[in-house]
Design an enzyme around this catalytic site. Sequence first.
Site, PDB file in Angstrom:
ATOM      1  N   SER A  19      11.632  -0.052  16.472  1.00 18.14           N
ATOM      2  CA  SER A  19      10.774   0.597  15.452  1.00 18.14           C
ATOM      3  C   SER A  19       9.836   1.644  16.050  1.00 18.14           C
ATOM      4  O   SER A  19       9.428   2.566  15.355  1.00 18.14           O
ATOM      5  CB  SER A  19       9.969  -0.449  14.675  1.00 18.14           C
ATOM      6  OG  SER A  19       8.822  -0.837  15.401  1.00 18.14           O
ATOM      7  N   GLN A  27       3.820  -4.334  26.542  1.00 18.60           N
ATOM      8  CA  GLN A  27       3.974  -5.498  27.439  1.00 18.60           C
ATOM      9  C   GLN A  27       4.592  -6.704  26.739  1.00 18.60           C
ATOM     10  O   GLN A  27       4.646  -7.798  27.325  1.00 18.60           O
ATOM     11  CB  GLN A  27       2.618  -5.880  28.006  1.00 18.60           C
ATOM     12  CG  GLN A  27       2.028  -4.800  28.891  1.00 18.60           C
ATOM     13  CD  GLN A  27       0.934  -5.377  29.755  1.00 18.60           C
ATOM     14  OE1 GLN A  27       1.191  -6.001  30.775  1.00 18.60           O
ATOM     15  NE2 GLN A  27      -0.277  -5.192  29.309  1.00 18.60           N
ATOM     16  N   GLY A  79       1.937  -6.866   4.253  1.00 15.26           N
ATOM     17  CA  GLY A  79       2.842  -7.846   3.662  1.00 15.26           C
ATOM     18  C   GLY A  79       4.201  -7.231   3.365  1.00 15.26           C
ATOM     19  O   GLY A  79       5.254  -7.752   3.768  1.00 15.26           O
ATOM     20  N   THR A  87       3.180   3.045  14.848  1.00 17.22           N
ATOM     21  CA  THR A  87       2.613   2.523  13.593  1.00 17.22           C
ATOM     22  C   THR A  87       3.545   1.471  12.988  1.00 17.22           C
ATOM     23  O   THR A  87       4.735   1.721  12.823  1.00 17.22           O
ATOM     24  CB  THR A  87       2.441   3.654  12.547  1.00 17.22           C
ATOM     25  OG1 THR A  87       1.962   4.799  13.211  1.00 17.22           O
ATOM     26  CG2 THR A  87       1.500   3.252  11.443  1.00 17.22           C
ATOM     27  N   MET A 138       0.860  -1.194   0.000  1.00 17.81           N
ATOM     28  CA  MET A 138       0.000   0.000   0.000  1.00 17.81           C
ATOM     29  C   MET A 138       0.889   1.234   0.000  1.00 17.81           C
ATOM     30  O   MET A 138       1.893   1.271   0.718  1.00 17.81           O
ATOM     31  CB  MET A 138      -0.820   0.101   1.295  1.00 17.81           C
ATOM     32  CG  MET A 138      -1.766  -1.016   1.546  1.00 17.81           C
ATOM     33  SD  MET A 138      -3.343  -0.666   0.781  1.00 17.81           S
ATOM     34  CE  MET A 138      -4.228  -2.132   1.312  1.00 17.81           C
ATOM     35  N   THR A 139       0.470   2.239  -0.761  1.00 15.95           N
ATOM     36  CA  THR A 139       1.154   3.519  -0.677  1.00 15.95           C
ATOM     37  C   THR A 139       0.394   4.387   0.312  1.00 15.95           C
ATOM     38  O   THR A 139      -0.819   4.559   0.180  1.00 15.95           O
ATOM     39  CB  THR A 139       1.176   4.197  -2.060  1.00 15.95           C
ATOM     40  OG1 THR A 139       1.804   3.303  -2.976  1.00 15.95           O
ATOM     41  CG2 THR A 139       1.965   5.500  -2.010  1.00 15.95           C
ATOM     42  N   ASP A 140       1.093   4.901   1.314  1.00 19.32           N
ATOM     43  CA  ASP A 140       0.457   5.790   2.296  1.00 19.32           C
ATOM     44  C   ASP A 140       0.596   7.228   1.810  1.00 19.32           C
ATOM     45  O   ASP A 140       1.714   7.694   1.543  1.00 19.32           O
ATOM     46  CB  ASP A 140       1.151   5.667   3.668  1.00 19.32           C
ATOM     47  CG  ASP A 140       0.964   4.300   4.297  1.00 19.32           C
ATOM     48  OD1 ASP A 140       0.011   3.602   3.909  1.00 19.32           O
ATOM     49  OD2 ASP A 140       1.766   3.934   5.185  1.00 19.32           O
ATOM     50  N   GLY A 159       3.671  -3.944  14.876  1.00 13.76           N
ATOM     51  CA  GLY A 159       3.268  -5.350  14.721  1.00 13.76           C
ATOM     52  C   GLY A 159       3.950  -5.978  13.512  1.00 13.76           C
ATOM     53  O   GLY A 159       4.399  -7.125  13.564  1.00 13.76           O
ATOM     54  N   ASP A 160       4.055  -5.239  12.420  1.00 20.02           N
ATOM     55  CA  ASP A 160       4.696  -5.777  11.210  1.00 20.02           C
ATOM     56  C   ASP A 160       6.206  -5.937  11.408  1.00 20.02           C
ATOM     57  O   ASP A 160       6.813  -6.868  10.882  1.00 20.02           O
ATOM     58  CB  ASP A 160       4.431  -4.855  10.010  1.00 20.02           C
ATOM     59  CG  ASP A 160       2.956  -4.855   9.622  1.00 20.02           C
ATOM     60  OD1 ASP A 160       2.255  -5.834   9.944  1.00 20.02           O
ATOM     61  OD2 ASP A 160       2.509  -3.866   9.005  1.00 20.02           O
TER      62      ASP A 160
HETATM   63  N1  LIG Z   1       5.342   1.106  23.405  1.00 16.82           N
HETATM   64  C1  LIG Z   1       6.080   0.041  23.081  1.00 16.82           C
HETATM   65  N2  LIG Z   1       7.242  -0.191  23.718  1.00 16.82           N
HETATM   66  C2  LIG Z   1       8.023  -1.251  23.397  1.00 16.82           C
HETATM   67  N3  LIG Z   1       7.681  -2.166  22.457  1.00 16.82           N
HETATM   68  C3  LIG Z   1       6.524  -1.994  21.806  1.00 16.82           C
HETATM   69  C4  LIG Z   1       5.660  -0.880  22.073  1.00 16.82           C
HETATM   70  N4  LIG Z   1       4.589  -0.964  21.250  1.00 16.82           N
HETATM   71  C5  LIG Z   1       4.779  -2.086  20.510  1.00 16.82           C
HETATM   72  N5  LIG Z   1       5.934  -2.713  20.836  1.00 16.82           N
HETATM   73  C6  LIG Z   1       6.484  -3.946  20.256  1.00 16.82           C
HETATM   74  O1  LIG Z   1       5.815  -4.217  19.057  1.00 16.82           O
HETATM   75  C7  LIG Z   1       5.101  -5.462  19.141  1.00 16.82           C
HETATM   76  C8  LIG Z   1       3.806  -5.329  18.385  1.00 16.82           C
HETATM   77  O2  LIG Z   1       3.051  -4.285  18.969  1.00 16.82           O
HETATM   78  P1  LIG Z   1       1.463  -4.339  19.087  1.00 16.82           P
HETATM   79  O3  LIG Z   1       1.058  -5.483  19.947  1.00 16.82           O
HETATM   80  O4  LIG Z   1       1.016  -2.979  19.498  1.00 16.82           O
HETATM   81  O5  LIG Z   1       1.062  -4.697  17.596  1.00 16.82           O
HETATM   82  P2  LIG Z   1       0.024  -4.010  16.629  1.00 16.82           P
HETATM   83  O6  LIG Z   1      -1.170  -3.558  17.426  1.00 16.82           O
HETATM   84  O7  LIG Z   1      -0.212  -4.977  15.529  1.00 16.82           O
HETATM   85  O8  LIG Z   1       0.860  -2.782  16.154  1.00 16.82           O
HETATM   86  P3  LIG Z   1       0.548  -1.721  15.010  1.00 16.82           P
HETATM   87  O9  LIG Z   1      -0.909  -1.908  14.636  1.00 16.82           O
HETATM   88  O10 LIG Z   1       0.860  -0.420  15.660  1.00 16.82           O
HETATM   89  O11 LIG Z   1       1.481  -2.096  13.931  1.00 16.82           O
HETATM   90  C9  LIG Z   1       4.940  -5.737  20.628  1.00 16.82           C
HETATM   91  O12 LIG Z   1       4.817  -7.120  20.881  1.00 16.82           O
HETATM   92  C10 LIG Z   1       6.235  -5.160  21.163  1.00 16.82           C
HETATM   93  O13 LIG Z   1       7.272  -6.083  20.987  1.00 16.82           O
END
Ligand SMILES: Nc1ncnc2c1ncn2[C@@H]1O[C@H](COP(=O)(O)OP(=O)(O)OP(=O)(O)O)[C@@H](O)[C@H]1O
Length: 319
Positions: free
Chosen positions: A298, A236, A52, A262, A22-24, A265-266
């Site tokens: 990240s 956490q 992806g 942002t 996706m292009t943001d 998770g990826d």
């Molecule tokens: N504030 C934070 N401090 C340290 N690590 C973080 C933090 N936020 C996210 N992470 C790291 O990133 C991983 C993925 O974050 P999260 O569970 O928020 O995924 P997500 O909701 O899919 O993220 P996003 O939608 O923002 O890409 C966490 O398991 C952790 O390792």
Amino acid sequence: MDGYSDQDMAEEVDVVVVGSCMTDLVSQTPRLPKAGETIHGHNFFIGFGGKGANQCVQAARLGAKTAMVCKVGKDFFGSNYIQNFKDNAVCTAFVTQTAEAMTGAASIIVNDAGENAIVIVAGANMLLGEEELEQARSSLAKAKVLLCQLEISSHISLQALRIARQSNVKTIFNPAPAIPDLHTDFYRESDIFCCNESEAELLTGTRVASVDDAGHAGLELLKRGCAAVIITLGPQGCVVLQASNPNPKHIPTTKVTPVDTTGAGDSFMGALAFYMAHYPSMSLEEMSRRANLVASVSVQSVGTQTSYPFKKDLAAELL
Ligand SMILES: Nc1ncnc2c1ncn2[C@@H]1O[C@H](COP(=O)(O)OP(=O)(O)OP(=O)(O)O)[C@@H](O)[C@H]1O
């Protein structure tokens, strides 16, 4: 790399990602516009996104030989995205361009309070089909890890997981964005089923607001047939469960000052794929601990792919 073609790269891939680009298109404004209103923003930028592609780029930056299987439009954004893959040493032999739809785009407005309004048009992503997957089959069958999400047609993700399983390639599935009626085969075809709290909530119908809740939701997901479940929990860290050891294990992460989460998770998913491909005998707990630490880097700078660390940015003991 001079003299080293995409086809050469496709022959020796470790991690294959079948997924979205996706292009943001991001406008920063003092406030969100009302219906029918035109306002002036103070900044605009174009970013590379799509779950992806994000995951693929993170795995590549850590040193995995990666290939992306995706579809972009025959347009400026698509050509630009292909160049972005090349700049990140991602094999583009299975990136196709179509004249039938535009490259997937996310039009994002962010106000000064950090609130946003987003329109996503999946575009060419939804045209990735079985034919393109067939073209990638032999590279996929030789890879170590396949990574899939749900930003393309779900039957293509499922088909990719099935091909990988038939060839003893490890599968990581990220059910994002989550859909409530996920086909049950997604669980059975996943070596690792990895989601965040809200996805776990939607899939299990139970509230996931704590480490304990994640343990309970993880057990429910494990029962559906995957070999392991990881639920990420932002600051956490994550909770890990394995069919061979279903006791939920909390893997905390280090405390950092987040600037922009942002795409965290990826980053986690891409790092996990890298560790699975490079250290197949490492415990899942240790891979998750390291993926936590990569993702924590990240969140400490702005943007999505722009915030993803390279190998050189990380402590040697993480690699
Ligand atoms: N504030 C934070 N401090 C340290 N690590 C973080 C933090 N936020 C996210 N992470 C790291 O990133 C991983 C993925 O974050 P999260 O569970 O928020 O995924 P997500 O909701 O899919 O993220 P996003 O939608 O923002 O890409 C966490 O398991 C952790 O390792």
